[in-house]
Design an enzyme around this catalytic site. Sequence first.
Site, PDB file in Angstrom:
ATOM      1  CE  LYS A  76      -3.897   2.167   2.474  1.00  0.00           C
ATOM      2  NZ  LYS A  76      -4.898   2.047   3.544  1.00  0.00           N
ATOM      3  CB  SER A 151      -8.266   4.070   2.562  1.00  0.00           C
ATOM      4  OG  SER A 151      -7.489   3.358   3.504  1.00  0.00           O
ATOM      5  CB  SER A 175      -8.853   1.209   5.392  1.00  0.00           C
ATOM      6  OG  SER A 175      -9.539   2.394   5.124  1.00  0.00           O
TER       7      SER A 175
HETATM    8  N1  GLN Z   1     -13.617   4.853   5.760  1.00  0.00           N
HETATM    9  C1  GLN Z   1     -13.046   5.353   6.964  1.00  0.00           C
HETATM   10  C2  GLN Z   1     -12.579   6.769   6.779  1.00  0.00           C
HETATM   11  O1  GLN Z   1     -12.806   7.308   5.761  1.00  0.00           O
HETATM   12  C3  GLN Z   1     -11.921   4.465   7.427  1.00  0.00           C
HETATM   13  C4  GLN Z   1     -10.710   4.598   6.592  1.00  0.00           C
HETATM   14  C5  GLN Z   1      -9.560   3.756   7.106  1.00  0.00           C
HETATM   15  O2  GLN Z   1      -9.750   2.765   7.800  1.00  0.00           O
HETATM   16  N2  GLN Z   1      -8.358   4.184   6.797  1.00  0.00           N
HETATM   17  O3  GLN Z   1     -12.011   7.370   7.635  1.00  0.00           O
END
Ligand code: GLN
Length: 487
Positions: A76, A151, A175
């Site tokens: 990532k 994400s 995410s």
């Molecule tokens: N969807 C959540 C956010 O937008 C979690 C994102 C994540 O876990 N990095 O913050």
Amino acid sequence: MLNASLKQLAAQLLEKKISSVELTEVFLKHIRSLNPELNAFITINEEMSLAQAQVADKMIASGQTHPLTGIPVAQKDIFCAKGWLTTCGSKMLSNFISPYDATIIERFNQVGAVNIGKTNMDEFAMGSSNETSYYGPVKNPWDTLAVPGGSSGGSACAVAARMAPAATATDTGGSIRQPAALCGISGIKPTYGLVSRYGMIAFASSLDQGGPMAKSAEDLALLLNVMTGFDARDSTSLQREPEDYARDLDKPLGQLRIGLPKEYFAKGMSASVASAVEAAIAELRKLGATTVEISLPNTQLSIPVYYVLAPAEASSNLSRFDGVRYGYRASDYTDLEDMYKKTRAQGFGAEVKRRILIGTYVLSHGYYDAYYLQAQKLRRLIASDFTEAFKQCDVIMGPTSPAVAFNLGEKSGDPLQMYLSDIYTSAANLAGLPAMSIPAGFGDKNRPVGLHIVGNYFREAQMLNIAHQYQQVTDWHVRAPARLPEA
Ligand code: GLN
């Protein structure tokens, strides 16, 4: 080769049926053919990947092997990797070549794994659909009209489309698990503190945790064996004896008690997700598990609490990009918009700016007590719900996501709807608990459904055992999107 498990790939490498250079070329070729459409990778650097594969081949030749030696892993783009462009999905870092390795990257390098490329992601990991990336959205390989989740959408897409046999990801509110669910693969967020955050670009430090994505639970166990471990460079890293996460994979389930939160099954879930999840639980009952209804009374507060705490921490982290660093003072701006105009912060996308705004607001004088402090107290209550629940059960299950993958553009104009994607996942981050998602069939429009498994602290081996046993009697995890060309 593209569908092989990590164990199978390791055996091929060890028996010299294929070299790491050849294996890396197979995946690079597949990436070249699919990535222009799916956009799962921000950076591909064939030269650097192949150089690592050569090192791996030397390790194998000299008998210095580890289960991941020579195996390509997609990283990532939140992890700093020396010599690699590391953007975190942001224009702000679009020219940042990292001068150092994150601990995770270092650990993969030490065992001779090959970095096959840096995966696309929501900007600074803020998002649930990958649409906030400066590098454009990723497409879901099962249906290119759909988002891959976020994400870590690039990592999930890469594994689902077989562009990499495994990938790293991070999870602040869901995410790892939500994109794993939406792309029909397996992913685990370990207990907070097991995986070093050094060199992992911060979103919300008290919630962020790195973890692996792969096709199966067995593969996840092998990846966790490399990724976990104490790191003096991360002050929240836990000092524990190393574990072999694969040790219990083959245990029969025996007396396993599965807790089903009545709040999850009451409303909100789409019918096709509910039936896939119920079928998965029925399968586990056949393996000997029993189910018990439990309650997580404060769980509906997870999203509001998360959206106070995560932006508060993020706005503090992201202040490193703001004008303060360049000699500005608060009095130089009329308001926050003015600050964006006058500083480098104008390079952030809309979602990141929204988070900075919320974060600055809830931390500001007069609002701190009303929002930030209250949210901290509620975080404690949400965690206590789990402590109570684990007196009655060993693991907690439900859907990972309330619905299958939505279409690109469907929620990008409605932040609240987007935030609700994490309704079942964010509580585990607030409590610091390990949680995973495994493929459990298909729902509406034939898009994948994920089963969510939350374990007690440090019960990763048990969760992987359950997932592996389920994967011995089902084949969802070996299904690949039909439209992919075979290599
Ligand atoms: N969807 C959540 C956010 O937008 C979690 C994102 C994540 O876990 N990095 O913050």
